[in-house]
Design a protein around this motif. Structure first.
Motif, PDB file in Angstrom:
ATOM      1  N   ARG A 162       0.835  -1.210   0.000  1.00  0.00           N
ATOM      2  CA  ARG A 162       0.000   0.000   0.000  1.00  0.00           C
ATOM      3  C   ARG A 162       0.873   1.265   0.000  1.00  0.00           C
ATOM      4  NH1 ARG A 162      -4.123  -3.012   2.773  1.00  0.00           N
ATOM      5  NH2 ARG A 162      -3.116  -2.793   4.802  1.00  0.00           N
ATOM      6  N   SER A 163       1.976   1.203   0.764  1.00  0.00           N
ATOM      7  CA  SER A 163       2.870   2.364   0.802  1.00  0.00           C
ATOM      8  C   SER A 163       3.526   2.587  -0.558  1.00  0.00           C
ATOM      9  CB  SER A 163       3.931   2.185   1.900  1.00  0.00           C
ATOM     10  OG  SER A 163       4.919   1.242   1.526  1.00  0.00           O
ATOM     11  N   ILE A 164       3.795   1.493  -1.286  1.00  0.00           N
ATOM     12  CA  ILE A 164       4.357   1.614  -2.637  1.00  0.00           C
ATOM     13  C   ILE A 164       3.364   2.308  -3.561  1.00  0.00           C
ATOM     14  CG2 ILE A 164       5.044   0.282  -4.677  1.00  0.00           C
ATOM     15  CD1 ILE A 164       6.283  -1.772  -2.766  1.00  0.00           C
ATOM     16  N   GLU A 165       2.085   1.971  -3.402  1.00  0.00           N
ATOM     17  CA  GLU A 165       1.037   2.601  -4.213  1.00  0.00           C
ATOM     18  C   GLU A 165       0.979   4.104  -3.941  1.00  0.00           C
ATOM     19  OE1 GLU A 165      -3.828   2.383  -4.847  1.00  0.00           O
ATOM     20  OE2 GLU A 165      -2.803   0.906  -3.583  1.00  0.00           O
ATOM     21  N   MET A 166       1.091   4.475  -2.645  1.00  0.00           N
ATOM     22  CA  MET A 166       1.058   5.900  -2.293  1.00  0.00           C
ATOM     23  C   MET A 166       2.287   6.620  -2.819  1.00  0.00           C
ATOM     24  SD  MET A 166      -0.393   5.520   1.582  1.00  0.00           S
ATOM     25  CE  MET A 166      -1.919   4.614   1.880  1.00  0.00           C
ATOM     26  N   ARG A 167       3.432   5.941  -2.785  1.00  0.00           N
ATOM     27  CA  ARG A 167       4.651   6.526  -3.333  1.00  0.00           C
ATOM     28  C   ARG A 167       4.494   6.756  -4.837  1.00  0.00           C
ATOM     29  NH1 ARG A 167       9.433   9.377  -2.688  1.00  0.00           N
ATOM     30  NH2 ARG A 167      10.847   8.795  -4.374  1.00  0.00           N
ATOM     31  N   LYS A 168       3.851   5.825  -5.516  1.00  0.00           N
ATOM     32  CA  LYS A 168       3.619   5.951  -6.956  1.00  0.00           C
ATOM     33  C   LYS A 168       2.747   7.170  -7.247  1.00  0.00           C
ATOM     34  CE  LYS A 168       3.571   4.463 -11.304  1.00  0.00           C
ATOM     35  NZ  LYS A 168       2.545   5.304 -11.907  1.00  0.00           N
ATOM     36  N   GLU A 169       1.738   7.425  -6.420  1.00  0.00           N
ATOM     37  CA  GLU A 169       0.894   8.605  -6.612  1.00  0.00           C
ATOM     38  C   GLU A 169       1.718   9.878  -6.488  1.00  0.00           C
ATOM     39  OE1 GLU A 169      -2.585   8.720  -4.211  1.00  0.00           O
ATOM     40  OE2 GLU A 169      -3.340   6.783  -4.888  1.00  0.00           O
ATOM     41  N   LEU A 170       2.673   9.875  -5.542  1.00  0.00           N
ATOM     42  CA  LEU A 170       3.521  11.048  -5.360  1.00  0.00           C
ATOM     43  C   LEU A 170       4.422  11.269  -6.575  1.00  0.00           C
ATOM     44  CD1 LEU A 170       4.755  13.366  -3.766  1.00  0.00           C
ATOM     45  CD2 LEU A 170       6.208  11.700  -2.573  1.00  0.00           C
ATOM     46  N   THR A 171       5.078  10.218  -7.043  1.00  0.00           N
ATOM     47  CA  THR A 171       5.967  10.376  -8.198  1.00  0.00           C
ATOM     48  C   THR A 171       5.185  10.760  -9.457  1.00  0.00           C
ATOM     49  OG1 THR A 171       5.908   7.975  -8.612  1.00  0.00           O
ATOM     50  CG2 THR A 171       7.732   8.829  -7.279  1.00  0.00           C
ATOM     51  N   ASP A 172       3.951  10.259  -9.567  1.00  0.00           N
ATOM     52  CA  ASP A 172       3.099  10.680 -10.694  1.00  0.00           C
ATOM     53  C   ASP A 172       2.806  12.182 -10.616  1.00  0.00           C
ATOM     54  OD1 ASP A 172       3.011   8.133 -11.718  1.00  0.00           O
ATOM     55  OD2 ASP A 172       1.017   7.648 -10.949  1.00  0.00           O
ATOM     56  N   GLU A 173       2.561  12.663  -9.401  1.00  0.00           N
ATOM     57  CA  GLU A 173       2.288  14.084  -9.207  1.00  0.00           C
ATOM     58  C   GLU A 173       3.530  14.918  -9.537  1.00  0.00           C
ATOM     59  OE1 GLU A 173       0.798  17.803  -8.310  1.00  0.00           O
ATOM     60  OE2 GLU A 173      -0.196  15.936  -8.865  1.00  0.00           O
ATOM     61  N   GLU A 181      13.839  13.992 -14.444  1.00  0.00           N
ATOM     62  CA  GLU A 181      15.178  13.448 -14.213  1.00  0.00           C
ATOM     63  C   GLU A 181      15.235  12.666 -12.910  1.00  0.00           C
ATOM     64  OE1 GLU A 181      17.737  13.629 -16.270  1.00  0.00           O
ATOM     65  OE2 GLU A 181      16.633  14.824 -17.745  1.00  0.00           O
ATOM     66  N   HIS A 182      15.957  11.540 -12.943  1.00  0.00           N
ATOM     67  CA  HIS A 182      16.090  10.695 -11.752  1.00  0.00           C
ATOM     68  C   HIS A 182      16.693  11.475 -10.588  1.00  0.00           C
ATOM     69  CE1 HIS A 182      16.779   7.091  -9.345  1.00  0.00           C
ATOM     70  NE2 HIS A 182      18.014   7.531  -9.140  1.00  0.00           N
ATOM     71  N   LYS A 183      17.687  12.323 -10.889  1.00  0.00           N
ATOM     72  CA  LYS A 183      18.343  13.082  -9.816  1.00  0.00           C
ATOM     73  C   LYS A 183      17.376  14.052  -9.146  1.00  0.00           C
ATOM     74  CE  LYS A 183      20.208  16.690 -12.891  1.00  0.00           C
ATOM     75  NZ  LYS A 183      19.332  17.764 -12.357  1.00  0.00           N
ATOM     76  N   ASP A 184      16.422  14.568  -9.908  1.00  0.00           N
ATOM     77  CA  ASP A 184      15.453  15.496  -9.322  1.00  0.00           C
ATOM     78  C   ASP A 184      14.460  14.765  -8.413  1.00  0.00           C
ATOM     79  OD1 ASP A 184      16.608  17.661 -10.566  1.00  0.00           O
ATOM     80  OD2 ASP A 184      15.304  17.565 -12.317  1.00  0.00           O
ATOM     81  N   PHE A 185      14.081  13.542  -8.790  1.00  0.00           N
ATOM     82  CA  PHE A 185      13.238  12.731  -7.895  1.00  0.00           C
ATOM     83  C   PHE A 185      13.983  12.476  -6.588  1.00  0.00           C
ATOM     84  CE2 PHE A 185      11.098  11.648 -11.896  1.00  0.00           C
ATOM     85  CZ  PHE A 185       9.767  11.719 -11.510  1.00  0.00           C
ATOM     86  N   ALA A 186      15.297  12.192  -6.693  1.00  0.00           N
ATOM     87  CA  ALA A 186      16.108  11.934  -5.497  1.00  0.00           C
ATOM     88  C   ALA A 186      16.210  13.191  -4.633  1.00  0.00           C
ATOM     89  CB  ALA A 186      17.502  11.455  -5.914  1.00  0.00           C
ATOM     90  N   ILE A 187      16.374  14.340  -5.272  1.00  0.00           N
ATOM     91  CA  ILE A 187      16.458  15.602  -4.523  1.00  0.00           C
ATOM     92  C   ILE A 187      15.174  15.859  -3.750  1.00  0.00           C
ATOM     93  CG2 ILE A 187      16.502  18.116  -4.801  1.00  0.00           C
ATOM     94  CD1 ILE A 187      18.480  17.671  -7.135  1.00  0.00           C
ATOM     95  N   LEU A 188      14.031  15.682  -4.408  1.00  0.00           N
ATOM     96  CA  LEU A 188      12.743  15.913  -3.748  1.00  0.00           C
ATOM     97  C   LEU A 188      12.510  14.917  -2.616  1.00  0.00           C
ATOM     98  CD1 LEU A 188      10.494  16.692  -6.853  1.00  0.00           C
ATOM     99  CD2 LEU A 188      11.283  18.303  -5.098  1.00  0.00           C
ATOM    100  N   THR A 189      12.935  13.672  -2.819  1.00  0.00           N
ATOM    101  CA  THR A 189      12.799  12.664  -1.766  1.00  0.00           C
ATOM    102  C   THR A 189      13.643  13.044  -0.555  1.00  0.00           C
ATOM    103  OG1 THR A 189      12.376  10.913  -3.387  1.00  0.00           O
ATOM    104  CG2 THR A 189      13.081  10.216  -1.196  1.00  0.00           C
ATOM    105  N   ASN A 190      14.848  13.560  -0.805  1.00  0.00           N
ATOM    106  CA  ASN A 190      15.709  14.008   0.287  1.00  0.00           C
ATOM    107  C   ASN A 190      15.082  15.168   1.041  1.00  0.00           C
ATOM    108  OD1 ASN A 190      17.925  12.266   0.298  1.00  0.00           O
ATOM    109  ND2 ASN A 190      18.983  13.389  -1.306  1.00  0.00           N
TER     110      ASN A 190
END
Length: 309
Positions: A162-173, A181-190
């Motif tokens: 379920r947490s993976i599904e919620m994470r997917k909604e965030l990355t979709d947003e 860019e992968h590095k930008d996803f990593a920056i936002l996660t940090n």
């Protein structure tokens, strides 16, 4: 060699000192280095060749093989790096190293009975990946099976999916906001992780003593709940604010993380302790082959918790 990679993947076979470790296989040393920035292991190519070929001189064998692969235009040789690794005389010398992908490419080029199981396994993985591309549902089924093999309970697995599904909604947003860019996803996660926990993802992993392992798979139940709250809050805030680009998305991530931070601090005041824990899953769960999985992967241990400054 197959046994080597099976035990290596289990992450129970060595301890890292100064990012350097030695793994033994049939009495032979395999040197490896952990690169924390790239989150990759680098293996000594000569040591791997020595194990696979039983050659009296692994360096000479690798030199000949390296020249042949270069002539063939093999990228695995081009991607080899050199690092200073300790030798038998105690001194450090520049040695060819490769990451796991490069090592597998080199193994495929070595005619050896020891390499055959690894080659068969790689072929099987390739077939599985193609099947998953045709039927994406297989990816989730495989994930559940992998978690079970690691000893996680079905209840924990359901929560994790379920947490993976919620994470997917965030990355979709984030993608909708123009993040590609992968590095930008990593920056936002940090940004998000630091906002609620006080640590970046990398710092959090080092605090728990993790390398390649997934941070969320090694969070306590409370940590995972707070991380999920931060991600859900960020998703909703982003949808409301409609950010464009990484700058505005950072602001939404900080705000979402702050929601979870407030919840964390309120809970810590009532508990009288920090809920940020150095514990990881391998401290508590056992592989299914060794025993039945516990109801939860691990429980909170107040003595091992990190107190906030």
């Amino acid at each position: 060699m197959w046994d080597f990679f099976c035990t290596f993947a289990a992450a129970k076979v060595f301890t890292m000192e100064d990012n350097f470790a030695i793994q033994l296989f049939e009495g032979k040393k395999v040197r490896l280095v952990w690169d924390a920035e790239q989150e990759k292991y680098y293996f000594s190519v000569v040591d791997i060749v020595q194990v696979l070929t039983d050659s009296a001189d692994g360096r000479t064998y690798w030199k000949v093989l390296k020249n042949r692969l270069k002539k063939e235009g093999n990228e695995s040789v081009t991607n080899c790096n050199q690092l200073k690794l300790p030798s038998s005389d105690g001194k450090k010398y520049k040695t060819d190293v490769a990451d796991l992908q490069g090592i597998f490419r080199i193994i495929q080029s070595i005619p050896s009975k020891k390499a055959e199981p690894v080659k068969q396994w790689l072929a099987q993985l390739g077939e599985q990946r193609i099947d998953q591309m045709i039927d994406p549902e297989l990816t989730f089924q495989m994930a559940v099976e992998d978690y079970r093999r690691q000893g996680y309970s079905d209840k924990w697995i359901n929560e994790r999916m379920r947490s993976i599904e919620m994470r997917k909604e965030l990355t979709d947003e984030w993608q909708r906001a123009g993040i590609t860019e992968h590095k930008d996803f990593a920056i936002l996660t940090n940004v998000l992780t630091q906002a609620w926990s006080g640590m970046t993802t990398g710092e959090y992993k080092r605090y728990k003593g993790l390398t390649k392992e997934n941070l969320r798979d090694n969070m306590t139940n409370v940590e995972l709940a707070l991380n999920t709250l931060a991600e859900v809050a960020t998703t909703e805030l982003s949808r409301q604010r409609n950010p464009k680009g990484i700058g505005e998305s950072k602001q939404a991530a900080q705000a979402g993380g702050k929601v979870a931070k407030n919840a964390r601090e309120d809970l810590e005041r009532q508990l009288g302790r920090s809920v940020i824990s150095s514990e990881k899953a391998s401290d508590h769960i056992r592989p299914i082959e060794e025993g039945k999985a516990e109801e939860l992967p691990f429980e909170e241990n107040p003595e091992n918790n990190k107190k906030d400054e």
